[in-house]
Design a protein around this motif. Structure first.
Motif, short mmCIF file in Angstrom:
data_model
loop_
_atom_site.label_atom_id
_atom_site.label_comp_id
_atom_site.label_asym_id
_atom_site.label_seq_id
_atom_site.Cartn_x
_atom_site.Cartn_y
_atom_site.Cartn_z
N SER A 183 58.55 -31.79 36.15
CA SER A 183 58.83 -32.74 37.24
C SER A 183 57.69 -33.75 37.43
CB SER A 183 59.09 -31.99 38.55
OG SER A 183 57.88 -31.49 39.07
N VAL A 184 56.61 -33.58 36.67
CA VAL A 184 55.47 -34.50 36.82
C VAL A 184 55.81 -35.83 36.13
CG1 VAL A 184 53.04 -34.89 36.22
CG2 VAL A 184 53.81 -32.61 36.93
N ASP A 185 55.79 -36.92 36.92
CA ASP A 185 56.10 -38.25 36.34
C ASP A 185 54.90 -38.84 35.63
OD1 ASP A 185 58.84 -38.58 37.31
OD2 ASP A 185 57.92 -38.56 39.30
N ARG A 186 53.72 -38.70 36.24
CA ARG A 186 52.51 -39.27 35.64
C ARG A 186 51.35 -38.30 35.75
NH1 ARG A 186 55.27 -41.93 33.04
NH2 ARG A 186 55.81 -44.11 33.36
N PHE A 187 50.69 -38.06 34.60
CA PHE A 187 49.49 -37.23 34.56
C PHE A 187 48.30 -38.18 34.39
CE2 PHE A 187 46.20 -34.96 32.24
CZ PHE A 187 46.04 -33.85 33.04
N VAL A 188 47.44 -38.24 35.40
CA VAL A 188 46.27 -39.13 35.32
C VAL A 188 45.03 -38.25 35.11
CG1 VAL A 188 44.98 -40.98 36.45
CG2 VAL A 188 47.43 -40.72 36.89
#
Ligand code: ACO
Length: 340
Positions: free
Chosen positions: A254-259
């Motif tokens: 469900s993670v859209d963006r990993f920074v």
């Protein structure tokens, strides 16, 4: 029977984001002209194609003030109750840099202090600020990550000179409800002090000053053992972000963006693989700015918001790793804010 809903839990909510880079871009070609390296090596081993270095006379506080002012503007705020500044490259060993930044931003006599956790500094500073807010000590906190690594790089060391850049990024956190977009949903933090020599500036502290031996001038510069650091970075950011996701109840998919901390594109891709998310979901801006240590995550957020890679409603995970060793992760649903 009361139909009133219980008040949502008090949380620190991200309300503003600002970034600042020095003007001088340093290309791989420029470094290759004076060091035994090449654009091909730097790009293929790290993903970096340029970084920004401050002009002589520009200190960390100068970059921090610019980013801080932009974050306050982005939040529509003129004041803050506290300033927390993450840096490895303070203006001076003493005093801390944050009070000068607070004064120059016109914030008066608010509490202001530095956090030293090297490349994990921004996540540590954010956790500290969130603690001030959830404890009811502050309503609004300015969190800044700012670095001038060019001031501690050994100009003859190709293994570090090609990697690090200068810059600053800042966020404004305000008291709000845990159910609001922008609320920091939890933290996972850790350290392992049994590897102090993997990332170090050997001189300049009490250890070196109290020793009988003549200091080596090269000890005043930053050193890093890249290979073991690479392995620790993948392991620790992987474990930390997984632990955080479990804590806050988000599925990895469900993670859209990993920074992640912008150290090496190969590290970011390994982390995406480890989390089982598409590599495209890992935000990369190190190609443009290099590794900016404590400024890395807010600078990556700034670029990703500016070019639409992060938009309101995205589930965003932040994860950092650096000297200490120290690491940390946090997560939020991205709020509808305009960056400055
Ligand atoms: N140009 C050309 N050759 C180089 C350069 C360069 N700039 N730098 C190193 N080399 C050489 C080495 O001397 C070595 O040569 P050898 O095989 O003859 O001994 C060879 O390239 C391979 O060196 P490695 O260090 O093994 O290279 P590696 O592929 O590991 O890449 C790097 C080095 C980019 C530093 C990588 O290890 C890395 O990204 N590490 C992680 C960094 C990180 O995560 N940092 C986060 C924390 S930073 C902080 O907290 C401040």
């Amino acid at each position: 029977m009361s139909t009133e809903q219980p008040a949502p839990q008090r949380a620190a909510v991200l309300k503003g984001l600002g970034t600042w880079l020095p003007r001088r871009a340093v290309s791989n070609e420029e470094l290759s002209a004076r060091l035994d390296t090449s654009d091909e090596w730097i790009r293929s081993r790290t993903g970096i194609r340029q970084r920004f270095w401050a002009e002589p006379g520009t200190a960390t506080s100068d970059l921090a003030v610019e980013a801080g002012a932009r974050a306050l503007k982005s939040a529509g705020a003129t004041g803050a109750d506290a300033v927390v500044l993450a840096t490895t490259t303070p203006d001076h060993p003493c005093p801390a840099t944050a009070p000068a930044v607070a004064a120059r931003l016109g914030l008066g006599t608010v509490p202001a202090f530095d956090v030293s956790a090297v490349c994990a500094g921004f996540v540590y500073a954010t956790a500290t600020a969130a603690g001030l807010i959830t404890a009811g000590i502050a309503e609004r906190v300015l969190v800044i990550g700012a670095e001038t690594y060019s001031s501690i790089l050994n100009p003859e060391d190709r293994t570090t000179s090609v990697i690090f850049g200068d810059g600053a990024g800042a966020v404004v956190l305000e008291a709000g409800g845990a159910d609001e977009p922008g609320a920091l949903l939890g933290f996972d933090l850790g350290s392992d002090g049994s590897h102090p020599d993997l990332i170090t500036v050997p001189a300049g502290g009490s250890r070196q000053r109290l020793s009988d031996t003549e200091p080596d001038p090269a000890d005043a510069y930053f050193r890093m053992q890249g290979k073991p650091v690479f392995t620790h970075a993948v392991t620790r950011m992987g474990q930390s972000s997984t632990a955080l996701l479990e804590k806050i109840g988000w599925e990895k998919e469900s993670v859209d963006r990993f920074v992640g901390h912008q150290a090496n594109v190969r590290i970011l891709h390994s982390l995406a693989d480890l989390l089982g998310i598409d590599r495209e979901r890992a935000v990369v801006n190190l190609d443009r700015v290099g590794n900016t240590s404590a400024a890395s995550i807010p600078l990556a957020l700034g670029d990703a918001v500016a070019d639409g890679r992060i938009t309101a409603g995205d589930r965003v995970v932040l994860s950092a790793f650096g000297g200490g060793l120290a690491w940390g992760s946090t997560a939020l649903v991205w709020p509808d804010i305009t960056t400055a």
